[in-house]
Design an enzyme around this catalytic site. Structure first.
Site, PDB file in Angstrom:
ATOM      1  CG  ASP A   1      16.270  -3.554  -0.270  1.00 48.67           C
ATOM      2  OD1 ASP A   1      15.538  -3.653  -0.596  1.00 48.67           O
ATOM      3  OD2 ASP A   1      17.622  -4.054  -0.320  1.00 48.67           O
TER       4      ASP A   1
ATOM      5  CE  LYS B   1      16.252  -6.807  -2.055  1.00 50.05           C
ATOM      6  NZ  LYS B   1      17.338  -7.059  -1.465  1.00 50.05           N
TER       7      LYS B   1
ATOM      8  CB  CYS C   1      18.572  -3.998  -4.206  1.00 52.82           C
ATOM      9  SG  CYS C   1      20.339  -4.776  -2.995  1.00 52.82           S
TER      10      CYS C   1
HETATM   11  C1  VGL Z   1      22.310  -5.266  -0.163  1.00 55.90           C
HETATM   12  C2  VGL Z   1      24.439  -5.935   0.132  1.00 55.90           C
HETATM   13  C3  VGL Z   1      23.621  -6.594   0.348  1.00 55.90           C
HETATM   14  C4  VGL Z   1      21.194  -3.495  -0.682  1.00 55.90           C
HETATM   15  C5  VGL Z   1      21.533  -5.689  -0.016  1.00 55.90           C
HETATM   16  O1  VGL Z   1      20.420  -3.653  -1.191  1.00 55.90           O
HETATM   17  O2  VGL Z   1      22.140  -2.895  -2.058  1.00 55.90           O
HETATM   18  N1  VGL Z   1      23.571  -4.974  -0.977  1.00 55.90           N
HETATM   19  N2  VGL Z   1      22.814  -6.774   0.674  1.00 55.90           N
END
Ligand code: VGL
Ligand code: ZN
Length: 203
Positions: free
Chosen positions: A10, A108, A153
């Site tokens: 991410d 995702k 994540c």
């Molecule tokens: C994430 C919160 C919501 C992350 C993704 O990538 O850690 N955290 N969506």
């Protein structure tokens, strides 16, 4: 190592400073992540990839506040500011990230009613992304992880990877944490317990 893959979690604009769900220190790790990419033969990227109006967005629920908790059919779920909406600049990879050699991009969080921190299993803990099957078919045994956010994540992905039988090492300096209500210390302890290695040096 032929049976080792780097998983970059991410590294998207919304999780870096200036983004909708900025993780402190997100921009600063980009050069370290790029160094890891340069030094690995097999690189896999993940992207948080939500439809507009996703159930994890506080804005979806009248009166709800970001960073609060709401009961979902699968259990308590943290609510977030709108972030990583499919196809928006916030969902794109950081512009300095060296994505060229990536062999796979896992998206995702696209099911409207289910959040997904882990790159393997969504937050209902049942719905699969397909990543474990992909990694197994390709013969990878050891996973090196970096990216954002360490306590969401990255941690959930690392724990699920251990559960699926992979060796997992996180390159700690190439991550940054949200640290909501003690989440960082809690997830670091859980990961150590599960046999996730935390490397303090960036190879
Ligand atoms: C994430 C919160 C919501 C992350 C993704 O990538 O850690 N955290 N969506
Ligand atoms: Zn998200």
């Amino acid at each position: 190592m032929p049976n080792e893959a780097l998983i970059v979690i991410d590294m998207q604009n919304d999780f870096c400073e200036g983004g909708a769900l900025a993780v402190p220190g997100g921009n600063a790790i980009v050069p370290l992540v790029n160094r890891l990419i340069a030094r690995h033969d097999h690189v896999i990227l993940t992207q948080d990839w939500h439809p507009p109006g996703h159930a994890s967005f506080a804005s979806t629920w009248p009166g709800a506040d970001p960073f609060g908790t709401r009961d979902f059919p699968y259990g308590p779920q943290t609510l977030w500011p709108d972030h990583c909406v499919q196809g928006t600049p916030g969902a794109a990879f950081h512009p300095d990230l060296q994505v060229g050699k990536a062999q796979m991009d896992v998206r995702k969080g696209f099911h409207p009613g289910i959040d997904s921190y882990s790159a393997f299993r969504e937050n209902d803990r049942i719905t699969r992304t397909g990543l474990a099957g992909y990694l197994t078919e390709r013969g990878f045994k050891r996973l090196v992880m970096c990216g954002l956010a360490l306590d969401y994540c990255v941690a959930w992905s690392a724990l699920d990877a251990r559960h699926a039988g992979f060796e997992v090492a996180i390159v700690h300096p190439a991550t940054a944490a949200i640290d909501l209500d003690g989440s960082k210390a809690r997830m670091l302890a859980e990961m150590r317990q599960a046999g996730v290695t935390l490397d303090e040096a960036v190879p």
